[in-house]
Scaffold this active site. Structure first.
Site, PDB file in Angstrom:
ATOM      1  N   HIS A   1       0.835  -1.201   0.000  1.00  0.00           N
ATOM      2  CA  HIS A   1       0.000   0.000   0.000  1.00  0.00           C
ATOM      3  C   HIS A   1       0.871   1.253   0.000  1.00  0.00           C
ATOM      4  O   HIS A   1       0.624   2.202   0.734  1.00  0.00           O
ATOM      5  CB  HIS A   1      -0.916   0.001   1.227  1.00  0.00           C
ATOM      6  CG  HIS A   1      -1.936  -1.086   1.218  1.00  0.00           C
ATOM      7  ND1 HIS A   1      -2.594  -1.493   2.368  1.00  0.00           N
ATOM      8  CD2 HIS A   1      -2.418  -1.860   0.214  1.00  0.00           C
ATOM      9  CE1 HIS A   1      -3.432  -2.472   2.057  1.00  0.00           C
ATOM     10  NE2 HIS A   1      -3.341  -2.707   0.761  1.00  0.00           N
ATOM     11  N   VAL A   2       1.905   1.258  -0.820  1.00  0.00           N
ATOM     12  CA  VAL A   2       2.856   2.370  -0.825  1.00  0.00           C
ATOM     13  C   VAL A   2       2.157   3.671  -1.231  1.00  0.00           C
ATOM     14  O   VAL A   2       1.367   3.701  -2.166  1.00  0.00           O
ATOM     15  CB  VAL A   2       4.048   2.051  -1.749  1.00  0.00           C
ATOM     16  CG1 VAL A   2       3.608   1.775  -3.169  1.00  0.00           C
ATOM     17  CG2 VAL A   2       5.071   3.184  -1.731  1.00  0.00           C
TER      18      VAL A   2
END
Length: 518
Positions: A456-457
């Site tokens: 979930h950068v």
């Protein structure tokens, strides 16, 4: 219209959208909708149409490291035994919404109030809720919190796997609420997963937003083309430089360029165009057009343990849905305003090859995998080479904040509580990884060795009003006219959820802002 040949398209457009992923597909549809504006969407990857691995929910895990993935890897984790952790990112129309686990969550209302407190004025939960609802076609019907009739189908499993059903029963046995809807009034507790699946197939932003609009004469999608830099003249972005094979062109935008290339490639493109920290640009030999020290900073992600595996008493049977089906949120500290820990079930072993060998995890195993949605650690991304296809260093600094390690270690105990409940008695033969309950030091060691990521950068072009903000609350890049960003990179504080729903919300609101000229 869709093209894959760069020479086939015109040179001048009203809007150019860089990226046809989770955000770009939304932007392309909404900017072209109910208007005569000429919209061009540029995608570096191939089409997602007629690809079985993408449409089949049960096949999603195999998309990592495939031709539909950028194959990015985090730099060695300083606080997690130097591991180099892969971060799958969709390189295909629909982006990560075409390759992810198809989970749709917006987190807790306080997540967006935290955005506003961080400087993203006007992005509180009350303000963003209409954009979540506008995107949704929720099977449960419209409510004050849920929408229907939107482009994205959202369902629960019609036939949850026995492990998914057991998680709900185990949660109740352990004193946690069981929720009708994890996107309802409160997200603390266990629930069946909200899934971007309909009629047994993945429902990506490509399928929901872009494909139905491809017949519109004012919307064009160009695939297999690389944007190499922005055209910036006299303080304004007027277009993009693109390449496909040996062909290169400059494409111009009369209104705006909007970047939707994601939390790695959006800052990369800014840096290659001379927009970023002056010292970094000078190190790379790039011109300093706009000194924006926040480009590439504030990188955030959710750490995940991969994983807590249990040997099954009997064969698990075929995979249901996308291989999961149920999840749980809870607090590592009762004093917290909202849940910071999360766990989900995996209907097969969930571990790296190294951990599978170390713990001898058999094929007839399943996982309850915990992760930290309230992570505090911050990292960065930087270019190592001044080329659009050059090497990058992506460092999330997982576990740099001691509170992150403590929270994840406490999650290990909670998962053992769940697995040892009566609800799992007929499903669990024995724990596999770890093989038994551990003391505090053992739990912390297990966290470090099994650390992975939800991929979930986000946060690398943060929205706000201070000097480290890259975009203002209207998503305009500071110091550059005609340029906005609308993807996961603008998120100032990572929300406590999977990031697809927040990214779609950002893109929905960005399209309104652009069409209204705000």
């Amino acid at each position: 219209m869709e093209h894959s040949v760069l020479s086939d398209i015109g040179a001048v457009w009203d809007y150019i959208v860089v990226g046809a992923g989770s955000a770009g597909a939304v932007l392309g549809r909404r900017l072209a909708e109910d208007t005569d504006a000429r919209v061009l969407v540029l995608e570096s990857g191939p089409t997602d149409e007629h690809v079985r691995e993408i449409s089949d929910p049960a096949a999603w895990a195999g998309l990592a490291t495939s031709r539909y993935d950028y194959r990015y890897v985090y730099a060695p984790a300083r606080h997690a035994m130097g591991q180099s952790i892969p971060i799958p990112r969709g390189r295909v129309v629909g982006g990560c919404s075409s390759t992810n686990a198809m989970l749709w969550y917006r987190g807790h209302p306080s997540d967006y109030d935290a955005w506003e407190q961080a400087g993203a004025t006007g992005w509180n939960f009350r303000s963003v809720l209409p954009y979540f609802r506008r995107a949704e076609d929720w099977e449960g019907g419209a409510t004050a919190l849920r929408g229907t009739g939107g482009p994205l189908r959202i369902t629960r499993s019609p036939d949850p796997h026995p492990i998914a059903r057991a998680l709900l029963a185990a949660a109740a046995e352990c004193g946690f609420p069981v929720l009708e809807d994890g996107n309802g009034p409160d997200n603390e507790g266990a629930s069946l997963a909200n899934l971007n699946i309909a009629d047994g197939e993945r429902w990506s932003t490509s399928r929901g937003y872009l494909r139905p609009a491809m017949a519109w004469p004012n919307l064009t999608l160009l695939t297999d083309v690389q944007v190499t830099s922005l055209v910036v003249e006299n303080g304004a972005c007027t277009g993009v430089r693109v390449a496909s094979g040996s062909t290169t062109r400059v494409l111009s935008a009369t209104r705006e360029v909007v970047l939707a290339a994601g939390a790695i490639d959006t800052p990369r493109l800014l840096l290659l165009s001379g927009i970023g920290p002056a010292a970094e640009l000078e190190r790379l030999g790039l011109p300093v057009r706009v000194d924006l020290p926040g480009v590439g900073m504030n990188l955030q992600d959710h750490p995940l343990l991969k994983g807590m595996n249990f040997v099954a008493r009997a064969p698990l049977g075929p995979i249901h849905d996308q291989g999961g089906g149920a999840m749980m949120n809870w607090k590592s500290d009762p004093a917290l305003q909202a849940p910071d820990l999360h766990a989900f079930i995996v209907q097969r072993p969930h571990a790296s090859p190294e951990l599978r060998a170390r713990y001898d995890i058999p094929d007839d195993s399943f996982a309850i995998s915990p992760g930290l949605m309230g992570s505090k650690s911050r990292g960065y991304m930087r270019l190592l080479e001044a080329r659009h296809d050059g090497a990058v260093e992506i460092q999330p600094e997982f576990l740099a904040e001691p509170s992150d390690l403590r929270a994840l270690a406490s999650a290990v105990e909670t998962v053992f509580d769940l697995a040892e409940s009566a609800a799992f008695r007929d499903l669990v033969l024995r724990p596999a990884s770890p093989a038994r309950r551990l003391d505090r030091a053992g739990r912390e060691a297990f966290v470090r060795e099994s650390l992975s990521t939800f991929f979930h950068v986000c946060g690398t072009c943060s929205m706000g009003t201070d000097e480290m903000s890259v975009v203002d609350p209207t998503l305009r890049v500071r110091g550059v006219d005609g340029l906005r960003i609308a993807d996961a990179s603008v998120i100032p504080v990572i929300p406590t959820c999977n990031t697809l729903a927040p990214v779609v919300m950002v893109a929905e609101r960005a399209a309104d802002m652009m069409k209204e000229g705000t």
